[in-house]
Design a protein around this motif. Structure first.
Motif, PDB file in Angstrom:
ATOM      1  N   ASP A  30       0.714  -1.201  -0.057  1.00  0.00           N
ATOM      2  CA  ASP A  30       0.051  -0.092  -0.021  1.00  0.00           C
ATOM      3  C   ASP A  30       0.784   1.234   0.033  1.00  0.00           C
ATOM      4  O   ASP A  30       2.207   1.095  -0.057  1.00  0.00           O
ATOM      5  CB  ASP A  30      -1.027  -0.040   1.166  1.00  0.00           C
ATOM      6  CG  ASP A  30      -0.103   0.174   2.540  1.00  0.00           C
ATOM      7  OD1 ASP A  30       0.983   0.584   2.677  1.00  0.00           O
ATOM      8  OD2 ASP A  30      -0.900  -0.013   3.605  1.00  0.00           O
TER       9      ASP A  30
ATOM     10  N   VAL B  97       0.024  -5.788   1.123  1.00  0.00           N
ATOM     11  CA  VAL B  97      -1.649  -5.911   0.806  1.00  0.00           C
ATOM     12  C   VAL B  97      -1.759  -7.404   0.168  1.00  0.00           C
ATOM     13  O   VAL B  97      -1.087  -7.905  -0.989  1.00  0.00           O
ATOM     14  CB  VAL B  97      -1.834  -4.910  -0.315  1.00  0.00           C
ATOM     15  CG1 VAL B  97      -3.243  -5.209  -0.585  1.00  0.00           C
ATOM     16  CG2 VAL B  97      -1.978  -3.534   0.352  1.00  0.00           C
TER      17      VAL B  97
ATOM     18  N   THR C 217      -6.239  -8.310   3.578  1.00  0.00           N
ATOM     19  CA  THR C 217      -6.380  -6.927   3.650  1.00  0.00           C
ATOM     20  C   THR C 217      -8.122  -6.550   3.464  1.00  0.00           C
ATOM     21  O   THR C 217      -8.312  -5.374   3.772  1.00  0.00           O
ATOM     22  CB  THR C 217      -5.351  -6.144   2.649  1.00  0.00           C
ATOM     23  OG1 THR C 217      -3.820  -6.645   2.776  1.00  0.00           O
ATOM     24  CG2 THR C 217      -5.653  -4.718   2.953  1.00  0.00           C
TER      25      THR C 217
END
Lengths: 144, 204
Positions: free
Chosen positions: B51, B57, B61
């Motif tokens: 991110d 991520v 997430t």
């Protein structure tokens, strides 16, 4: 004496009306001009406006310049089979008596690499080497 | 006609009509305007991206909240900021209407070559708080886009610049991180504000 003065006044009015007639309209007029703020970290702005051709001939805009950006191009955004695409257009032709609107998700100006001022931006429109019009505006904050 | 056969025929006809009526009404529990509900909702595949803060991520997430996922890139001056602004307006209107759940807005870069986490962060932060910008290795981005049916490829260059053609759809991931619906372009705020509460279960 009074009649003579009146005749001169009338003549003046006639000349003024003639000067304000349709023949005197500028051939190309820009309205609703908006230049979006460059995104933080980005180097691109978009330009939106309406261009009206008041002349009796088609006008082709082939070049746009601005002292406030290193490069300006005419682009077209469109969706084809669910895919968002953007392509450069070599020219933008406005038929006689017509208006072309550059707007979000469609035709627009792509303004690249700003060089400074956001408050006083000039856009110069050309057809080949012939100068057509200068539009002066300022950056419009996004979200407005 | 034999009266008994006539009665049977009328009864069968009435039953059929009643069945069609019930089936028709039961098959549209909520009247979505434009959102398309995925018939067989699918979980996200394995992928590893980052991110805007450099955090990993992956599919985890996307658990714990509803997400509206848009695919774009920061060098796009027209469609991408317009769509992100529209999604910001959707979230604002949902909040003003008292919606219990508000989706997170996610921008996944289809131009990870240029979209560094730092650049993506400055870009998404412009539209409001709580946005998630996702970038990383191109192959990892493709794992995610392939699973969601998202297309992207570099477009013809213009000088030293290039564009990226990409699917215009906005993907809806539910609280379990499952791909459950999508919105196709053209995107209209009123349609989102109508459909999202239905999808998120706020309104039947």
């Amino acid at each position: 004496m009074k009649n003579k003065a009146m005749r001169i006044l009338l003549l003046g009015c006639v000349l003024l009306i003639a000067a304000c007639g349709s023949d005197s309209l500028p051939p190309l007029v820009a309205t609703d001009v908006e230049i979006t703020a460059t995104m933080p970290g980005g180097k691109m702005s978009a330009g939106y406006l309406s261009l009206r051709n008041n002349s009796e001939n088609a006008i082709s805009i082939t070049r746009v310049t601005s002292p406030e950006f290193e490069a300006v191009e005419i682009h077209s955004s469109f969706i084809e089979d669910g895919i968002s695409k953007m392509r450069r257009s070599d020219e933008l032709t406005i038929a006689a008596g017509n208006t072309v609107t550059l707007q979000r998700g469609g035709l627009h100006l792509m303004l690249m690499r700003p060089t400074g001022s956001e408050n006083d931006i000039s856009l110069n429109f050309y057809s080949e080497e012939t100068f057509l019009l200068t539009v002066r505006t300022s950056i419009t904050p996004r979200g407005n | 006609m034999d009266p008994r056969k006539l009665i049977i025929a009328i009864t069968l006809g009435a039953a059929l009509a009643a069945g069609i009526f019930v089936a028709t009404n039961m098959s549209r529990p909520a009247e979505l305007k434009t959102a398309f509900k995925i018939p067989v909702a699918s979980e996200l595949p394995e992928f590893s991206l980052i991110d805007q803060s450099g955090n990993t991520v992956d599919s985890d997430t996307f658990r714990g909240q509803w997400d509206l996922v848009f695919f774009g890139f920061t060098h796009c001056p027209d469609v991408c900021p317009t769509t992100l602004q529209l999604l910001a307006n959707v979230k604002k209107e949902l909040a003003e209407s008292g919606a219990e759940k508000l989706p997170r807005i996610v921008l996944v870069s289809v131009d990870p070559e240029r979209d560094t986490p730092e650049l993506l962060g400055r870009y998404v932060d412009y539209f409001g708080e709580g946005y998630l910008g996702v970038t990383g290795e191109l192959d990892e981005v493709r794992k995610l886009t392939a699973a969601l049916g998202i297309f992207f490829e570099k477009a013809p260059a213009s000088g030293d610049n290039y564009g990226v053609d990409h699917s215009a759809a906005v993907i809806v991931l539910d609280e379990d991180g499952v791909f459950s619906a999508l919105f196709s372009a053209p995107h209209v705020v009123a349609n989102y504000v109508h459909d999202l509460p239905i999808l998120m279960g706020d309104r039947q």
